[in-house]
Write a protein that holds these residues in place. Structure first.
Motif, short mmCIF file in Angstrom:
data_model
loop_
_atom_site.label_atom_id
_atom_site.label_comp_id
_atom_site.label_asym_id
_atom_site.label_seq_id
_atom_site.Cartn_x
_atom_site.Cartn_y
_atom_site.Cartn_z
N ASP A 51 0.97 -1.21 0.02
CA ASP A 51 -0.08 -0.05 -0.04
C ASP A 51 0.72 1.18 0.03
OD1 ASP A 51 -1.93 1.83 0.40
OD2 ASP A 51 -2.51 1.28 2.55
N GLU B 290 -2.33 10.67 0.14
CA GLU B 290 -3.61 9.71 0.28
C GLU B 290 -3.90 9.26 1.68
OE1 GLU B 290 -6.23 6.45 0.19
OE2 GLU B 290 -4.23 6.54 0.98
N GLU B 291 -2.97 8.80 2.43
CA GLU B 291 -2.79 8.33 3.75
C GLU B 291 -3.25 9.57 4.82
OE1 GLU B 291 -3.30 5.10 4.15
OE2 GLU B 291 -1.84 4.03 2.81
N ASP C 278 -5.14 -0.07 -5.79
CA ASP C 278 -4.68 0.22 -4.63
C ASP C 278 -5.89 -0.35 -3.54
OD1 ASP C 278 -3.49 1.48 -2.44
OD2 ASP C 278 -4.69 3.36 -2.40
N ARG D 38 -16.50 6.21 8.79
CA ARG D 38 -16.73 5.85 7.51
C ARG D 38 -18.11 6.10 6.91
NH1 ARG D 38 -11.33 4.35 5.43
NH2 ARG D 38 -10.33 3.81 7.54
N SER E 62 -11.32 3.37 2.14
CA SER E 62 -11.54 4.50 1.60
C SER E 62 -10.31 5.03 0.69
CB SER E 62 -11.87 5.70 2.22
OG SER E 62 -12.65 5.33 3.35
N HIS F 192 -0.94 -0.76 6.87
CA HIS F 192 -1.02 0.06 8.03
C HIS F 192 -0.54 -0.75 9.36
CE1 HIS F 192 -4.26 2.93 6.16
NE2 HIS F 192 -3.47 2.26 5.00
N1 BES Z 1 -5.02 1.16 -0.20
C1 BES Z 1 -5.81 1.79 0.93
C2 BES Z 1 -7.39 1.45 1.00
C3 BES Z 1 -7.74 0.16 0.78
C4 BES Z 1 -7.37 -0.82 1.74
C5 BES Z 1 -8.63 -0.47 -0.20
C6 BES Z 1 -7.73 -1.95 1.74
C7 BES Z 1 -8.85 -1.81 -0.10
C8 BES Z 1 -8.48 -2.49 0.64
C9 BES Z 1 -5.57 3.32 1.28
O1 BES Z 1 -4.27 3.56 1.16
C10 BES Z 1 -6.05 3.82 2.44
O2 BES Z 1 -5.59 3.11 3.34
N2 BES Z 1 -6.97 4.81 2.60
C11 BES Z 1 -7.05 5.23 3.90
C12 BES Z 1 -7.49 6.66 3.61
C13 BES Z 1 -7.37 7.47 4.95
C14 BES Z 1 -6.29 7.55 5.67
C15 BES Z 1 -8.01 8.98 4.62
C16 BES Z 1 -8.43 4.55 4.76
O3 BES Z 1 -9.09 3.88 4.23
O4 BES Z 1 -8.16 4.53 5.91
#
Ligand code: BES
Ligand code: ZN
Length: 431
Positions: free
Chosen positions: A102, A133-134, A160, A308, A380, A408
């Motif tokens: 990621d 993005e993060e 992603d 969410r 997201s 993460h």
């Molecule tokens: N790649 C992820 C989103 C994702 C995770 C899609 C698992 C499908 C499966 C993206 O980098 C992410 O972690 N987005 C964050 C955004 C937030 C920090 C504003 C999220 O969803 O927590």
């Protein structure tokens, strides 16, 4: 692998201002790499400091815009990593490192596929790779309309996301929206002796947990009046496909170490994850959290929350609703403060019967040999709804991540055979 190691080595942690120059260095490196195989690149500055890597290659009547992110989540807690998070390390068929999946790892197979097809592309390919993005894509969101002309496209390809079964490719057909905030309850001007002052001074820690306890009712439904007003139900067709998501309670336990008993009672996992909103506590900080006892009334208490959003909830309005709901409950004598808040983005719905989805589906069938799964994802990618609106492109989300990649979390990794599948998919997509 060698170049991916260089990419991973940048500590491009967008959430921590200490790493701002690493983010810029990472963007410069990536832009140079793309230029190396003929992409005409440009670094687009953003008001928040992390530049966007923009590039174009190929020509034709149609355009595909590739969105990805070079920023990563903080690696903490460092002591739980078996190897340095910023040194890409291979063991047992996986590569380990922050961003290994990621999104640096997933982005890497897309870039390698475009590189392999550089001389035979049938369309123009546009790269838009951001560094925030993060932490909510705040900068990119602010400049999107000013770069409208540069990002007009027919298809928006995002790699992603993940799949649930490594034998099957997946099309992600929806993402939830997201807001996040940190609240603080402020009490006495210093920590107080809990005997001398207990029962007299109001306790910020106690107040905060009580307030947070009212966010959900006894059935796990969000208890804020008006919260569900703008939530749109999933379409029948969506629900039917989503319910095919092959996960059992036992499997969920195997993957996470916990039974899937969170959220609203009586609703399926697919529904709770893909279509219903949720408010989660991401972290709590107050008083004495080190070893041993300490008899105090803490002077402050903090909570980090993420919300969410279901389809059609407005991030700003929802954030305000939640904030006011909490604030109004602040007990007499204590102060409510917002430390940080971000209405990052709306929920995304991908149109099931679009030519872009059909193209991705065909590429998945060709590269994996089987029909793909349709997933409505709970996570997201905040900027995607605005990006589809401004670019005019139809989004397709295909990814090869697995739960065991631990994105993460400590020891993030990407399975090399999944990387290969991503590469083969992207080769077919641009073939
Ligand atoms: N790649 C992820 C989103 C994702 C995770 C899609 C698992 C499908 C499966 C993206 O980098 C992410 O972690 N987005 C964050 C955004 C937030 C920090 C504003 C999220 O969803 O927590
Ligand atoms: Zn992420």
């Amino acid at each position: 692998m060698e170049k991916l190691s260089d990419f991973i080595a940048f500590k491009s942690i967008s959430a921590d201002p200490k790493f701002e120059s690493e983010c810029t260095d990472c963007a410069i490196w990536l832009s140079d790499y793309l230029q190396g195989f003929g992409v005409k690149t440009e670094l687009i500055p953003t008001p928040t400091g992390k530049p966007v890597v923009y590039g174009r290659i190929g020509s034709g009547d149609t355009k595909t815009l590739i969105y990805g992110h070079y920023d990563v989540q903080p690696p903490e807690p460092i002591e739980l990593w078996k190897t340095d998070p910023f040194v890409l390390t291979e063991r047992e068929g996986r590569v380990y490192g922050r961003g290994a999946q990621d999104n640096k790892g997933q982005l890497w197979y897309v870039i390698q596929a475009v590189k392999a097809r550089a001389d035979s592309l049938k369309e123009e390919v546009i790269f838009l790779i951001e560094g925030e993005e993060e932490s909510g894509s705040v900068g990119l969101s602010q400049i999107l309309s000013s770069i409208k002309g540069k990002i007009k496209a027919d298809t928006l390809l995002v790699c992603d996301t993940g799949t649930i079964d490594e034998r099957v490719g997946a099309l992600t057909m929806g993402l939830r929206g997201i807001c996040h905030l940190e609240v603080q309850i402020i009490g006495p001007s210093k920590d107080l002796h809990s005997g001398v002052h207990g029962g007299v001074a109001p306790n910020p820690s106690l107040a905060l947990v009580k307030m947070l306890g009212t966010l959900h009712d006894e059935n796990g439904r969000i208890g804020i009046p008006g919260f569900y007003d703008s939530v749109k139900e999933p379409l029948k067709e969506e629900l039917a496909l989503a319910e095919k998501f092959p996960i059992t309670e036992a499997m969920y336990h195997g993957l996470t170490g916990v039974m899937p008993f969170g959220g609203e009672k009586g609703k399926s996992i697919a529904l709770r994850r893909g279509f219903l909103p949720t408010i989660e506590i991401n972290g709590l900080r107050s008083g004495h959290i080190d070893e041993g006892s300490k008899t105090i009334i803490p002077s402050t208490a903090n909570a980090k929350l993420s919300i969410r959003l279901a389809y059609d909830q407005d991030p700003k309005e929802t954030l305000e609703l939640v904030t006011n709901f909490l604030k109004l409950q602040t007990p007499l004598g204590l102060t409510f403060k917002i430390i940080d808040s971000c209405a990052a983005g709306r929920a995304l719905r991908v149109p099931i019967s679009s030519p872009a989805v059909a193209r991705a589906k065909n590429a998945l069938i060709k590269s994996t040999g089987v029909e793909p799964l349709y997933i409505w994802e709970g996570a997201s990618i905040p900027v995607l709804v605005s990006l589809t609106e401004v670019s005019g492109a139809v989004p397709v989300l295909v990814g090869f991540g697995l739960e065991e990649d631990s994105i993460h979390a400590p020891n993030e990794s990407f399975k090399i055979t999944q990387w290969d599948k991503g590469y083969k998919f992207a080769l077919e997509f641009f073939g």
